[in-house]
Write a protein that holds these residues in place. Sequence first.
Motif, PDB file in Angstrom:
ATOM      1  N   ALA A   1      21.463 -42.995 -33.606  1.00  0.00           N
ATOM      2  CA  ALA A   1      21.581 -42.802 -32.175  1.00  0.00           C
ATOM      3  C   ALA A   1      20.593 -41.664 -31.716  1.00  0.00           C
ATOM      4  CB  ALA A   1      23.053 -42.196 -31.823  1.00  0.00           C
ATOM      5  N   ALA A   2      20.272 -40.708 -32.621  1.00  0.00           N
ATOM      6  CA  ALA A   2      19.438 -39.560 -31.977  1.00  0.00           C
ATOM      7  C   ALA A   2      17.995 -40.127 -32.216  1.00  0.00           C
ATOM      8  CB  ALA A   2      19.586 -38.432 -33.244  1.00  0.00           C
ATOM      9  N   THR A   3      17.534 -41.034 -33.282  1.00  0.00           N
ATOM     10  CA  THR A   3      16.228 -41.286 -33.271  1.00  0.00           C
ATOM     11  C   THR A   3      15.798 -42.364 -31.951  1.00  0.00           C
ATOM     12  OG1 THR A   3      16.620 -42.837 -35.109  1.00  0.00           O
ATOM     13  CG2 THR A   3      15.487 -41.028 -35.834  1.00  0.00           C
ATOM     14  N   VAL A   4      16.944 -43.217 -31.873  1.00  0.00           N
ATOM     15  CA  VAL A   4      16.787 -44.193 -30.943  1.00  0.00           C
ATOM     16  C   VAL A   4      16.861 -43.209 -29.518  1.00  0.00           C
ATOM     17  CG1 VAL A   4      17.631 -45.957 -29.433  1.00  0.00           C
ATOM     18  CG2 VAL A   4      17.758 -46.136 -31.843  1.00  0.00           C
ATOM     19  N   GLY A   5      17.571 -42.216 -29.383  1.00  0.00           N
ATOM     20  CA  GLY A   5      17.551 -41.573 -28.189  1.00  0.00           C
ATOM     21  C   GLY A   5      16.349 -40.846 -28.002  1.00  0.00           C
ATOM     22  N   SER A   6      15.554 -40.295 -29.066  1.00  0.00           N
ATOM     23  CA  SER A   6      14.362 -39.715 -28.873  1.00  0.00           C
ATOM     24  C   SER A   6      13.583 -40.721 -28.427  1.00  0.00           C
ATOM     25  CB  SER A   6      13.998 -39.110 -30.099  1.00  0.00           C
ATOM     26  OG  SER A   6      12.578 -38.773 -30.057  1.00  0.00           O
ATOM     27  N   ALA A   7      13.483 -42.021 -28.991  1.00  0.00           N
ATOM     28  CA  ALA A   7      12.372 -42.958 -28.831  1.00  0.00           C
ATOM     29  C   ALA A   7      12.531 -43.365 -27.215  1.00  0.00           C
ATOM     30  CB  ALA A   7      12.550 -44.092 -29.882  1.00  0.00           C
ATOM     31  N   VAL A   8      13.955 -43.868 -26.918  1.00  0.00           N
ATOM     32  CA  VAL A   8      13.958 -44.497 -25.602  1.00  0.00           C
ATOM     33  C   VAL A   8      14.120 -43.543 -24.644  1.00  0.00           C
ATOM     34  CG1 VAL A   8      15.649 -45.808 -24.201  1.00  0.00           C
ATOM     35  CG2 VAL A   8      15.200 -46.350 -26.546  1.00  0.00           C
ATOM     36  N   GLY A   9      13.128 -43.395 -23.676  1.00  0.00           N
ATOM     37  CA  GLY A   9      13.202 -42.775 -22.573  1.00  0.00           C
ATOM     38  C   GLY A   9      12.327 -42.909 -21.332  1.00  0.00           C
ATOM     39  N   LEU A  10      11.642 -42.176 -20.567  1.00  0.00           N
ATOM     40  CA  LEU A  10      10.746 -42.434 -19.606  1.00  0.00           C
ATOM     41  C   LEU A  10       9.733 -43.212 -20.115  1.00  0.00           C
ATOM     42  CD1 LEU A  10      10.644 -39.054 -17.930  1.00  0.00           C
ATOM     43  CD2 LEU A  10      11.902 -40.938 -16.880  1.00  0.00           C
ATOM     44  N   GLY A  11       9.415 -43.070 -21.518  1.00  0.00           N
ATOM     45  CA  GLY A  11       8.206 -43.752 -22.127  1.00  0.00           C
ATOM     46  C   GLY A  11       8.515 -45.301 -22.027  1.00  0.00           C
ATOM     47  N   ASN A  12       9.585 -45.751 -22.013  1.00  0.00           N
ATOM     48  CA  ASN A  12       9.960 -47.204 -21.822  1.00  0.00           C
ATOM     49  C   ASN A  12      10.248 -47.720 -20.546  1.00  0.00           C
ATOM     50  OD1 ASN A  12      11.350 -45.723 -24.220  1.00  0.00           O
ATOM     51  ND2 ASN A  12      11.358 -47.747 -25.180  1.00  0.00           N
ATOM     52  N   ILE A  13      10.835 -46.719 -19.742  1.00  0.00           N
ATOM     53  CA  ILE A  13      11.094 -47.177 -18.436  1.00  0.00           C
ATOM     54  C   ILE A  13      10.256 -46.895 -17.325  1.00  0.00           C
ATOM     55  CG2 ILE A  13      13.100 -47.232 -16.573  1.00  0.00           C
ATOM     56  CD1 ILE A  13      15.003 -46.908 -19.057  1.00  0.00           C
ATOM     57  N   TRP A  14       9.624 -45.828 -17.558  1.00  0.00           N
ATOM     58  CA  TRP A  14       8.639 -45.258 -16.475  1.00  0.00           C
ATOM     59  C   TRP A  14       7.262 -45.704 -16.957  1.00  0.00           C
ATOM     60  CZ3 TRP A  14       5.498 -40.866 -17.707  1.00  0.00           C
ATOM     61  CH2 TRP A  14       4.694 -40.369 -16.785  1.00  0.00           C
ATOM     62  N   ARG A  15       6.671 -45.047 -18.228  1.00  0.00           N
ATOM     63  CA  ARG A  15       5.476 -45.212 -18.635  1.00  0.00           C
ATOM     64  C   ARG A  15       4.951 -46.567 -18.833  1.00  0.00           C
ATOM     65  NH1 ARG A  15       1.685 -44.070 -22.227  1.00  0.00           N
ATOM     66  NH2 ARG A  15       0.100 -42.360 -21.631  1.00  0.00           N
ATOM     67  N   PHE A  16       5.973 -47.353 -19.522  1.00  0.00           N
ATOM     68  CA  PHE A  16       5.498 -48.690 -20.165  1.00  0.00           C
ATOM     69  C   PHE A  16       4.940 -49.543 -18.960  1.00  0.00           C
ATOM     70  CE2 PHE A  16       6.560 -52.958 -20.891  1.00  0.00           C
ATOM     71  CZ  PHE A  16       5.523 -53.493 -21.935  1.00  0.00           C
ATOM     72  N   PRO A  17       6.061 -49.666 -17.899  1.00  0.00           N
ATOM     73  CA  PRO A  17       5.482 -50.593 -16.839  1.00  0.00           C
ATOM     74  C   PRO A  17       4.229 -50.040 -16.101  1.00  0.00           C
ATOM     75  CG  PRO A  17       7.676 -49.823 -16.590  1.00  0.00           C
ATOM     76  CD  PRO A  17       7.153 -49.077 -17.674  1.00  0.00           C
ATOM     77  N   TYR A  18       4.159 -48.826 -16.035  1.00  0.00           N
ATOM     78  CA  TYR A  18       2.721 -48.603 -15.367  1.00  0.00           C
ATOM     79  C   TYR A  18       1.503 -48.665 -15.936  1.00  0.00           C
ATOM     80  CZ  TYR A  18       1.171 -43.712 -16.519  1.00  0.00           C
ATOM     81  OH  TYR A  18       0.590 -42.327 -17.020  1.00  0.00           O
TER      82      TYR A  18
END
Length: 450
Positions: free
Chosen positions: A19-36
Motif C-alpha cells: 500500500a505504501a509503495t503503490v501510494g507513492s507511485a500512484v498520484g498526480l503522475g498518473n492522473i494529471w501528468r500522464f494524460p498531459y
Amino acid sequence: MNKVTNDRAQFATKFGAIAATVGSAVGLGNIWRFPYEAGVHGGGAFLVCYIAFLFIICVPVLCAEFALGRNARSNVFGSYQAVSPRKGMRLPGYLSIAASLLIMGFYSVVAGWTMEYCLTSATGNLESITTAAGHGEFVEMTTGWRPVLWTMLFLACNTFILMGGVTKGIERASNIMMPILFVLLLAFCVNSLLLPNSMAGVSFLFKPDFSQITPSVLLGALGQAFFSLSLGMGTMITYASYFNSKTKLVRTAMTTALLDTMVAIIAGLIIFPAVFSFGMSPSEGPKLVFEVLPTIFAQLPGGAIWSTLFFLLLFIASLTSTVSVSETTVSFFCEEKKMSRKSATWVATGIAVAGGLLCSLSFGALSDVTIFGKTFFDLFDYVSSNICLPLGGMICSLTVGWLMKKRYLEEQLTDYHTHRFRFIQVFVFILRWVCPAAILLVFLNSIGIM
Ligand code: PHE
C-alpha cells in the motif's frame, strides 16, 4: 553490510508495504501528468514507448532500488555507502535531495489546485460550467496569490503527516482511500466511453502512429515512467528500507508497476474520450485535466458531489506521494545529520516551501521569468523528471549491477533465501548493460547527439 538496526521503523504487514509503495507511485503522475504528457506527445506512440520503458528499464531499476534499500536498511546515503564507502557514492544522495526539492516545488502547486477544485466543487460553483468557462475557471484559480495559499496549505498537510511518522497516518489512510479512488476512476472511465465521439479519444491513446516517435517523445516517455514509479530519487530505496524480511521484493515491484500503469491508462481513458467528445485539444499541457474534468462532471447528475469526491481522493493520492518524496529527505537529515524527526521535517518543509513559491508564482507574478524558455514550474517539472530521475536510475542500476556483492543481491531477490530467483544472471546483465545503455541513448538522442 546488511546490518539490521532494530530500532528502525518498519511497515507492519506485507499489505502495508505494498500500500505504501503503490501510494507513492500512484498520484498526480498518473492522473494529471500522464494524460498531459501523452496528449502533448501524440497519444498512442507515447503509450507504446512508456510501457516499453516501464517493463524493460523501470521494473528492473525498481527491484534494484528495493534491494539497495532493504539490504542496508538505511536512507539513500546510507544505502549507497553500504555497497561501497567511496566518496563518489554520496553523489546519488545529493541528486535525490535536489530532485526532491524540484518535485515538491511543482507537485505541491498542482496538489494545491486539487484542494481548491475540491472546495469549489463542494460549494457548487464548479457545477454548471461549460468548456469555455472551464478555461476561465482554471485561469482564475491558478493566477495571483490564491494558489500560493493553497500550495502552502497543502504543504502544511504534508508536514502534519510527516511529523506523525509514516506508518500510522498515511499507511492507514491510503489503505482505505486508494481502493475508493480506483473504483471511482473506473466509473468515470465508463462514463467517458459512453460520450458521443468517444472512440476518437480511444484511438488517440491506443492506435500508435510510429512516425510520431521523436527524441522528445522518447525522453518524455522515459521521464514519465520514472516519475510515475517514483524512481531515481531514492524514494523506493527509502521505503524498501522499511520493508521487513518477509516482504517479497520482486512481487511487490511487479504489483506496483502493474497497478500504477493501470491507473494511468484508466486516467487516459477518462480524459481523451472527453477531450474529443467536447472538441478540445489533447495537447493543452499541464492544465489539460483541470479543464476537461470539470466539463465532464458538469454533465453528470449530482456533478458537484462526484467532483468533490474526485478531487478529494486526488488530493489524498497526491499526499501519499509527497509524503514519500519528503520522507526521502527527512530520513537523510535524521540519520545522516542526526537531527530529530521534527527538525528534519521542518527543514524538508522549508525547502519545499521555497520551491512551491517559485512554481506557484510561475502562473502569476513570475510568469515572465523564464530560464531556457521555461517558467520555474515547467523547468522544475522537466529537469526533475527528464534529467534527475533517469540519471538517478542509471546510477542505481550501475551500482547494484557492478558493485553490490552477488551474495547480498541474491539474498534480497530471494527474500532471504525463502525461495529461488532463477533470473539473477539476466537481472544483473540488464542492470549492468541494458538499463544504463537505454537511458544513455535516450539522453544523447534528446540532446541531438544521436
Ligand atoms: N510517483 C508519484 C506520482 O506518480 C510522484 C513521485 C515521484 C513520488 C518521485 C515520489 C518520487 O504522482
